[in-house]
Design a protein around this motif. Structure first.
Motif, PDB file in Angstrom:
ATOM      1  N   MET A 142       5.022  18.355 -14.461  1.00  0.00           N
ATOM      2  CA  MET A 142       6.470  18.139 -14.399  1.00  0.00           C
ATOM      3  C   MET A 142       6.875  16.903 -15.199  1.00  0.00           C
ATOM      4  SD  MET A 142       7.068  18.900 -10.318  1.00  0.00           S
ATOM      5  CE  MET A 142       5.711  17.854  -9.762  1.00  0.00           C
ATOM      6  N   VAL A 143       6.245  16.696 -16.336  1.00  0.00           N
ATOM      7  CA  VAL A 143       6.448  15.452 -17.097  1.00  0.00           C
ATOM      8  C   VAL A 143       7.898  15.285 -17.530  1.00  0.00           C
ATOM      9  CG1 VAL A 143       5.708  14.095 -19.095  1.00  0.00           C
ATOM     10  CG2 VAL A 143       4.065  15.555 -17.901  1.00  0.00           C
ATOM     11  N   ASP A 144       8.521  16.359 -17.943  1.00  0.00           N
ATOM     12  CA  ASP A 144       9.913  16.272 -18.381  1.00  0.00           C
ATOM     13  C   ASP A 144      10.812  15.765 -17.252  1.00  0.00           C
ATOM     14  OD1 ASP A 144      12.092  16.650 -20.223  1.00  0.00           O
ATOM     15  OD2 ASP A 144      12.629  18.459 -19.114  1.00  0.00           O
ATOM     16  N   ASP A 145      10.661  16.328 -16.057  1.00  0.00           N
ATOM     17  CA  ASP A 145      11.452  15.887 -14.904  1.00  0.00           C
ATOM     18  C   ASP A 145      11.136  14.440 -14.539  1.00  0.00           C
ATOM     19  OD1 ASP A 145      12.718  18.322 -14.652  1.00  0.00           O
ATOM     20  OD2 ASP A 145      11.296  19.102 -13.191  1.00  0.00           O
ATOM     21  N   THR A 162       9.970  11.929 -16.470  1.00  0.00           N
ATOM     22  CA  THR A 162      10.501  10.947 -17.426  1.00  0.00           C
ATOM     23  C   THR A 162      12.022  10.860 -17.357  1.00  0.00           C
ATOM     24  OG1 THR A 162      10.400  12.645 -19.171  1.00  0.00           O
ATOM     25  CG2 THR A 162       8.534  11.136 -18.986  1.00  0.00           C
ATOM     26  N   LYS A 163      12.687  11.980 -17.143  1.00  0.00           N
ATOM     27  CA  LYS A 163      14.144  11.950 -17.022  1.00  0.00           C
ATOM     28  C   LYS A 163      14.580  11.146 -15.806  1.00  0.00           C
ATOM     29  CE  LYS A 163      15.246  16.241 -19.492  1.00  0.00           C
ATOM     30  NZ  LYS A 163      15.627  17.664 -19.365  1.00  0.00           N
ATOM     31  N   GLN A 164      13.881  11.338 -14.691  1.00  0.00           N
ATOM     32  CA  GLN A 164      14.236  10.586 -13.479  1.00  0.00           C
ATOM     33  C   GLN A 164      13.956   9.097 -13.649  1.00  0.00           C
ATOM     34  OE1 GLN A 164      13.452  11.798  -9.538  1.00  0.00           O
ATOM     35  NE2 GLN A 164      13.470  13.991  -9.985  1.00  0.00           N
ATOM     36  N   LEU A 165      12.860   8.760 -14.322  1.00  0.00           N
ATOM     37  CA  LEU A 165      12.529   7.356 -14.523  1.00  0.00           C
ATOM     38  C   LEU A 165      13.581   6.660 -15.394  1.00  0.00           C
ATOM     39  CD1 LEU A 165       8.666   7.637 -15.087  1.00  0.00           C
ATOM     40  CD2 LEU A 165       9.821   6.630 -13.108  1.00  0.00           C
ATOM     41  N   ILE A 166      14.011   7.340 -16.444  1.00  0.00           N
ATOM     42  CA  ILE A 166      15.041   6.769 -17.324  1.00  0.00           C
ATOM     43  C   ILE A 166      16.369   6.671 -16.587  1.00  0.00           C
ATOM     44  CG2 ILE A 166      16.385   7.189 -19.422  1.00  0.00           C
ATOM     45  CD1 ILE A 166      13.813   8.475 -20.600  1.00  0.00           C
ATOM     46  N   PRO A 214      14.034   1.673 -19.436  1.00  0.00           N
ATOM     47  CA  PRO A 214      14.483   2.010 -20.789  1.00  0.00           C
ATOM     48  C   PRO A 214      13.642   3.161 -21.348  1.00  0.00           C
ATOM     49  CG  PRO A 214      14.182  -0.356 -20.542  1.00  0.00           C
ATOM     50  CD  PRO A 214      13.587   0.280 -19.323  1.00  0.00           C
ATOM     51  N   SER A 215      14.242   3.979 -22.187  1.00  0.00           N
ATOM     52  CA  SER A 215      13.526   5.143 -22.728  1.00  0.00           C
ATOM     53  C   SER A 215      12.323   4.731 -23.570  1.00  0.00           C
ATOM     54  CB  SER A 215      14.473   6.006 -23.556  1.00  0.00           C
ATOM     55  OG  SER A 215      15.006   5.273 -24.640  1.00  0.00           O
ATOM     56  N   GLU A 216      12.327   3.513 -24.093  1.00  0.00           N
ATOM     57  CA  GLU A 216      11.199   3.062 -24.921  1.00  0.00           C
ATOM     58  C   GLU A 216      10.079   2.425 -24.102  1.00  0.00           C
ATOM     59  OE1 GLU A 216      14.280  -0.333 -25.015  1.00  0.00           O
ATOM     60  OE2 GLU A 216      14.264   1.865 -25.017  1.00  0.00           O
ATOM     61  N   THR A 217      10.175   2.463 -22.771  1.00  0.00           N
ATOM     62  CA  THR A 217       9.122   1.925 -21.917  1.00  0.00           C
ATOM     63  C   THR A 217       7.792   2.618 -22.208  1.00  0.00           C
ATOM     64  OG1 THR A 217      10.704   1.466 -20.136  1.00  0.00           O
ATOM     65  CG2 THR A 217       8.379   1.581 -19.527  1.00  0.00           C
ATOM     66  N   PRO A 218       6.709   1.871 -22.383  1.00  0.00           N
ATOM     67  CA  PRO A 218       5.408   2.490 -22.632  1.00  0.00           C
ATOM     68  C   PRO A 218       5.003   3.428 -21.488  1.00  0.00           C
ATOM     69  CG  PRO A 218       5.313   0.145 -23.094  1.00  0.00           C
ATOM     70  CD  PRO A 218       6.632   0.394 -22.425  1.00  0.00           C
ATOM     71  N   LEU A 267       8.489   6.759 -22.576  1.00  0.00           N
ATOM     72  CA  LEU A 267       9.145   7.733 -21.700  1.00  0.00           C
ATOM     73  C   LEU A 267       9.896   8.782 -22.515  1.00  0.00           C
ATOM     74  CD1 LEU A 267      10.492   5.541 -18.762  1.00  0.00           C
ATOM     75  CD2 LEU A 267       8.530   7.096 -18.768  1.00  0.00           C
ATOM     76  N   ALA A 268      10.373   8.408 -23.681  1.00  0.00           N
ATOM     77  CA  ALA A 268      11.102   9.354 -24.522  1.00  0.00           C
ATOM     78  C   ALA A 268      10.184  10.386 -25.165  1.00  0.00           C
ATOM     79  CB  ALA A 268      11.876   8.598 -25.606  1.00  0.00           C
ATOM     80  N   THR A 269       8.926  10.033 -25.390  1.00  0.00           N
ATOM     81  CA  THR A 269       8.027  10.921 -26.148  1.00  0.00           C
ATOM     82  C   THR A 269       6.932  11.574 -25.305  1.00  0.00           C
ATOM     83  OG1 THR A 269       6.506   9.101 -26.738  1.00  0.00           O
ATOM     84  CG2 THR A 269       8.381   9.517 -28.215  1.00  0.00           C
TER      85      THR A 269
END
Length: 249
Positions: free
Chosen positions: A168-171, A173-177, A182-186, A205-207
């Motif tokens: 569920m990586v997409d879900d 990362t979206k929740q974390l952002i 920040p989306s650029e968080t490692p 988190l963006a990639t």
């Protein structure tokens, strides 16, 4: 006799503790989490040891084997992946044994979040960067308390190890952002940390979701998030030559 719960470690058989190895080598019966425990660990057992794969068993069946073994004065080992204190379904088993008045012993193991840190060559707690680690999981078929959602934890922007969520990586990362990172968080994923087939992906988190899809990682992986993965760090005071403490004046 008693039931010995043993943490098998993250995968590498050499990361089993000495006490865990002793329990396995003496066991008459071993019930192991076959979907996660490295089968190489079973080579530490006696040739006459009976083994049961709990991936095909329910709680009642597991407890029945424990009870039968103990009543026959046999040593039963319940072999869990990593350390049973983290998402190990330990409580329900020991409560069932308590009802049957069956003694047990808990032998901890090395958790996969520690194996993942070693694989990534990181320290979760970096002075002035991150001094806390949140261990959690994404809500799935098993609910998560509302106060412990991924999104609410993200407000702290500290180091985070996320179990049982690699499908569920997409879900995630979206929740974390959405929660504050920040989306650029490692961010990173470690598939089967310390196993021979270990695989590591690193990004942000963006990639991360795209990288996970490209690597075809959908299970048996930890998601690690936070600036502990970055290049910025501060040395601790512990070994600073000007830092005085009781052992070094």
């Amino acid at each position: 006799m008693k039931v010995k719960f043993v943490g098998a470690g993250p995968g590498d058989p050499e990361l089993l503790t000495l006490k865990g190895h002793r329990a396995l080598s003496e066991a008459d019966i071993v019930i192991y989490a076959g979907s996660l425990v490295n089968p190489e660990l079973l080579k530490f057992c006696k040739p006459v040891c009976k083994t049961y794969n709990s991936a095909f068993m329910n709680l009642e069946e597991i407890i029945a084997i424990c009870e039968e073994g103990v009543r026959q004065n046999l040593l039963v080992v319940r072999l869990h992946t990593g350390d049973f204190s983290i998402f190990g379904s330990l409580r329900e088993q020991i409560e069932a044994l308590n009802k049957l008045d069956i003694a047990y012993e808990l032998i901890p193991g090395v958790s996969s979040f520690l194996g993942a840190a070693a694989a990534l060559e990181i320290e979760y707690t970096v002075p002035e960067i991150s001094q806390s680690l949140i261990i959690t999981r994404m809500e799935g078929r098993t609910p998560v308390p509302s106060l412990e959602s991924i999104e609410s934890f993200a407000a702290h922007q500290t180091s985070m190890a996320i179990f049982l969520s690699s499908g569920m990586v997409d879900d995630v990362t979206k929740q974390l952002i959405r929660g504050g990172y920040p989306s650029e968080t490692p961010a990173a994923m470690v598939y089967k940390a310390t196993w021979p087939e270990q695989k590591i992906i690193r990004g942000t988190l963006a990639t991360l979701d795209g990288l996970a899809k490209e690597a075809m990682i959908t299970k048996t992986a930890l998601i690690i998030v936070g600036n502990c993965l970055g290049y910025e760090f501060n040395p601790s005071k512990l070994y600073d030559k000007d830092f005085v403490h009781e052992f070094r004046g």
